[in-house]
Design an enzyme around this catalytic site. Structure first.
Site, PDB file in Angstrom:
ATOM      1  N   ALA A  40       0.869  -1.189   0.000  1.00 29.19           N
ATOM      2  CA  ALA A  40       0.000   0.000   0.000  1.00 29.19           C
ATOM      3  C   ALA A  40       0.899   1.230   0.000  1.00 29.19           C
ATOM      4  O   ALA A  40       0.793   2.115   0.857  1.00 29.19           O
ATOM      5  CB  ALA A  40      -0.965  -0.004   1.185  1.00 29.19           C
ATOM      6  N   LEU A  41       1.778   1.255  -0.982  1.00 29.43           N
ATOM      7  CA  LEU A  41       2.864   2.242  -0.992  1.00 29.43           C
ATOM      8  C   LEU A  41       2.325   3.663  -1.091  1.00 29.43           C
ATOM      9  O   LEU A  41       1.339   3.929  -1.780  1.00 29.43           O
ATOM     10  CB  LEU A  41       3.821   1.972  -2.158  1.00 29.43           C
ATOM     11  CG  LEU A  41       4.519   0.612  -2.153  1.00 29.43           C
ATOM     12  CD1 LEU A  41       5.508   0.519  -3.324  1.00 29.43           C
ATOM     13  CD2 LEU A  41       5.244   0.338  -0.834  1.00 29.43           C
ATOM     14  N   GLU A  43       3.855   8.064  -0.514  1.00 23.90           N
ATOM     15  CA  GLU A  43       5.029   8.919  -0.725  1.00 23.90           C
ATOM     16  C   GLU A  43       6.087   8.717   0.372  1.00 23.90           C
ATOM     17  O   GLU A  43       7.268   8.938   0.136  1.00 23.90           O
ATOM     18  CB  GLU A  43       4.552  10.369  -0.792  1.00 23.90           C
ATOM     19  CG  GLU A  43       5.271  11.329  -1.692  1.00 23.90           C
ATOM     20  CD  GLU A  43       5.851  10.795  -3.005  1.00 23.90           C
ATOM     21  OE1 GLU A  43       7.073  10.933  -3.170  1.00 23.90           O
ATOM     22  OE2 GLU A  43       5.095  10.261  -3.849  1.00 23.90           O
ATOM     23  N   GLY A  44       5.663   8.285   1.560  1.00 19.87           N
ATOM     24  CA  GLY A  44       6.639   7.984   2.620  1.00 19.87           C
ATOM     25  C   GLY A  44       7.552   6.836   2.204  1.00 19.87           C
ATOM     26  O   GLY A  44       8.786   6.932   2.275  1.00 19.87           O
ATOM     27  N   HIS A  45       6.934   5.743   1.736  1.00 23.11           N
ATOM     28  CA  HIS A  45       7.734   4.613   1.247  1.00 23.11           C
ATOM     29  C   HIS A  45       8.618   5.056   0.080  1.00 23.11           C
ATOM     30  O   HIS A  45       9.784   4.671  -0.022  1.00 23.11           O
ATOM     31  CB  HIS A  45       6.835   3.482   0.730  1.00 23.11           C
ATOM     32  CG  HIS A  45       5.895   2.892   1.745  1.00 23.11           C
ATOM     33  ND1 HIS A  45       4.533   3.011   1.663  1.00 23.11           N
ATOM     34  CD2 HIS A  45       6.137   2.159   2.865  1.00 23.11           C
ATOM     35  CE1 HIS A  45       3.959   2.368   2.674  1.00 23.11           C
ATOM     36  NE2 HIS A  45       4.910   1.846   3.421  1.00 23.11           N
ATOM     37  N   SER A 195      -0.039   3.816   5.624  1.00 19.70           N
ATOM     38  CA  SER A 195      -1.007   2.997   4.884  1.00 19.70           C
ATOM     39  C   SER A 195      -2.320   2.930   5.663  1.00 19.70           C
ATOM     40  O   SER A 195      -3.389   2.762   5.074  1.00 19.70           O
ATOM     41  CB  SER A 195      -0.460   1.589   4.670  1.00 19.70           C
ATOM     42  OG  SER A 195       0.813   1.657   4.052  1.00 19.70           O
TER      43      SER A 195
HETATM   44  P1  AMP Z   1       5.194  -0.166   6.470  1.00 23.65           P
HETATM   45  O1  AMP Z   1       4.796  -0.512   5.072  1.00 23.65           O
HETATM   46  O2  AMP Z   1       4.180   0.645   7.204  1.00 23.65           O
HETATM   47  O3  AMP Z   1       5.681  -1.363   7.242  1.00 23.65           O
HETATM   48  O4  AMP Z   1       6.456   0.797   6.335  1.00 23.65           O
HETATM   49  C1  AMP Z   1       7.575   0.419   5.594  1.00 23.65           C
HETATM   50  C2  AMP Z   1       8.679   1.425   5.823  1.00 23.65           C
HETATM   51  O5  AMP Z   1       8.231   2.718   5.420  1.00 23.65           O
HETATM   52  C3  AMP Z   1       9.084   1.543   7.302  1.00 23.65           C
HETATM   53  O6  AMP Z   1      10.498   1.680   7.384  1.00 23.65           O
HETATM   54  C4  AMP Z   1       8.371   2.789   7.736  1.00 23.65           C
HETATM   55  O7  AMP Z   1       9.011   3.451   8.811  1.00 23.65           O
HETATM   56  C5  AMP Z   1       8.455   3.625   6.475  1.00 23.65           C
HETATM   57  N1  AMP Z   1       7.430   4.674   6.474  1.00 23.65           N
HETATM   58  C6  AMP Z   1       6.104   4.511   6.710  1.00 23.65           C
HETATM   59  N2  AMP Z   1       5.473   5.711   6.695  1.00 23.65           N
HETATM   60  C7  AMP Z   1       6.423   6.639   6.455  1.00 23.65           C
HETATM   61  C8  AMP Z   1       6.419   8.067   6.321  1.00 23.65           C
HETATM   62  N3  AMP Z   1       5.298   8.771   6.448  1.00 23.65           N
HETATM   63  N4  AMP Z   1       7.594   8.684   6.076  1.00 23.65           N
HETATM   64  C9  AMP Z   1       8.751   7.975   5.946  1.00 23.65           C
HETATM   65  N5  AMP Z   1       8.816   6.632   6.058  1.00 23.65           N
HETATM   66  C10 AMP Z   1       7.675   5.975   6.310  1.00 23.65           C
END
Ligand code: AMP
Length: 307
Positions: A40-41, A43-45, A195
């Site tokens: 569920a990518l 902009e943070g990812h 996500s």
């Molecule tokens: P997730 O898919 O939620 O497990 O996140 C995967 C990676 O993306 C992890 O290292 C999170 O810390 C990072 N991540 C999630 N949200 C953000 C965001 N808003 N800004 C920067 N990195 C993020």
């Protein structure tokens, strides 16, 4: 079979497909940066992907909704799964390979009996409310490091405790992966991208801003000279109390590397918050003092020291 997309992103769904792709990268002499995600990518990812491009020749994104890190009653079954959209987004940012294994590829023997225990650093903050969560996270990250064998892996500071634990695991177990931590990407009103934001109703979304607003108020107070834990955490608490739909789990002042609780804040100390907007659990944090360095930047890891 691995499929090659027009933008030249390859998709590996199995260990065999992954190794075939990694062999190709090794033959080309490409160094690899891994960005582990649950998909569920957003902009943070993608900001992690951009950063990964500056750290290695080829970027690999893993997409795996890891059952081991979800507790009973959490959102494992409804977590958003959007692989084809994710692959398009990854391709648009130059990702070379998406590794999207099924549960049986990640855990061919079933749930692993040997796991990585987080120890005391996993007990506070989110660990208090999500028993077993960080054991699941560290176990899958250790497996991803073993399967992909990247030189570098990039994590987001939004998940402060996760990033600190992965860095500590890498040092304690000498996994030979440089762990880089990237800043949090936010919506215009400050809400950290996640996500899980997709679960929020318009009202819950509006209230959710208060988490970041509270952190900003505390950061402003810190920059104005306030360093006391109680004063700083109260600012966040009072911001959240003003919203009927919000429930605070914790707000804590900690060292961002060791996660040790602090009574007095210094530049770069972390103020971390978690709570619910409606039924959706949200986390966020700031490093106090605007120009504080990220915990992941500029500190050599064991791999770099060995070079
Ligand atoms: P997730 O898919 O939620 O497990 O996140 C995967 C990676 O993306 C992890 O290292 C999170 O810390 C990072 N991540 C999630 N949200 C953000 C965001 N808003 N800004 C920067 N990195 C993020």
């Amino acid at each position: 079979m691995t499929a090659t997309r027009p933008a030249e992103v390859a998709i590996a769904r199995t260990r065999e497909e992954l190794s075939a792709e990694l062999d190709g990268l090794a033959r080309a002499g490409a160094s690899v940066a891994l960005v582990p995600t649950m998909g569920a990518l957003h902009e943070g990812h993608l900001s992690l992907v951009d950063r990964a491009h500056t750290l290695a020749d080829a970027v690999v994104v893993s997409i795996f909704v890891n059952p081991l890190q979800f507790g009973l009653g959490e959102d494992l079954s409804r977590y958003p799964r959007e692989l084809s959209r994710d692959v398009e987004l990854a391709a648009s940012r130059g990702v070379r390979l998406v590794f999207a294994p099924g549960d049986g590829d990640m855990y061919p023997e079933g749930a692993p009996i040997v796991r990585v225990k987080p120890g005391p650093m996993g007990e506070g903050l989110c660990g208090r409310f999500r028993p077993g969560h960080f054991e699941g996270v560290l176990t899958v990250v250790a497996k991803l490091f073993g399967l992909v064998r990247p030189q570098v892996a990039v994590f987001g500071r939004k998940d402060l405790q996760q990033a600190a634990l992965v860095r500590r695991m890498e040092r304690d177990l000498d996994l030979g992966v440089r762990v880089d931590v990237a800043p949090t990407v936010r919506e215009e009103d400050g809400l950290a991208l996640s996500s899980r934001n997709a679960y929020l109703s318009p009202d819950e979304r509006r209230h959710a801003r208060a988490f970041h607003r509270g952190l900003v108020r505390a950061d402003e107070a810190f920059q104005g000279g306030e360093t006391g834990r109680r004063a700083l955490t109260s600012l966040v608490e009072s911001e959240i109390r003003d919203h009927a739909g919000l429930e605070l789990q914790y707000v804590e002042l900690v060292d961002p590397e060791t996660l040790v609780p602090l009574e007095t804040a210094g530049r770069g100390s972390a103020l971390a918050v978690a709570g619910f907007s409606g039924a959706t659990r949200l986390i966020d944090n700031v490093l106090l003092g605007a120009d504080a360095p990220d915990p992941g930047v500029g500190r050599p890891t064991s791999v770099e020291r060995a070079r």
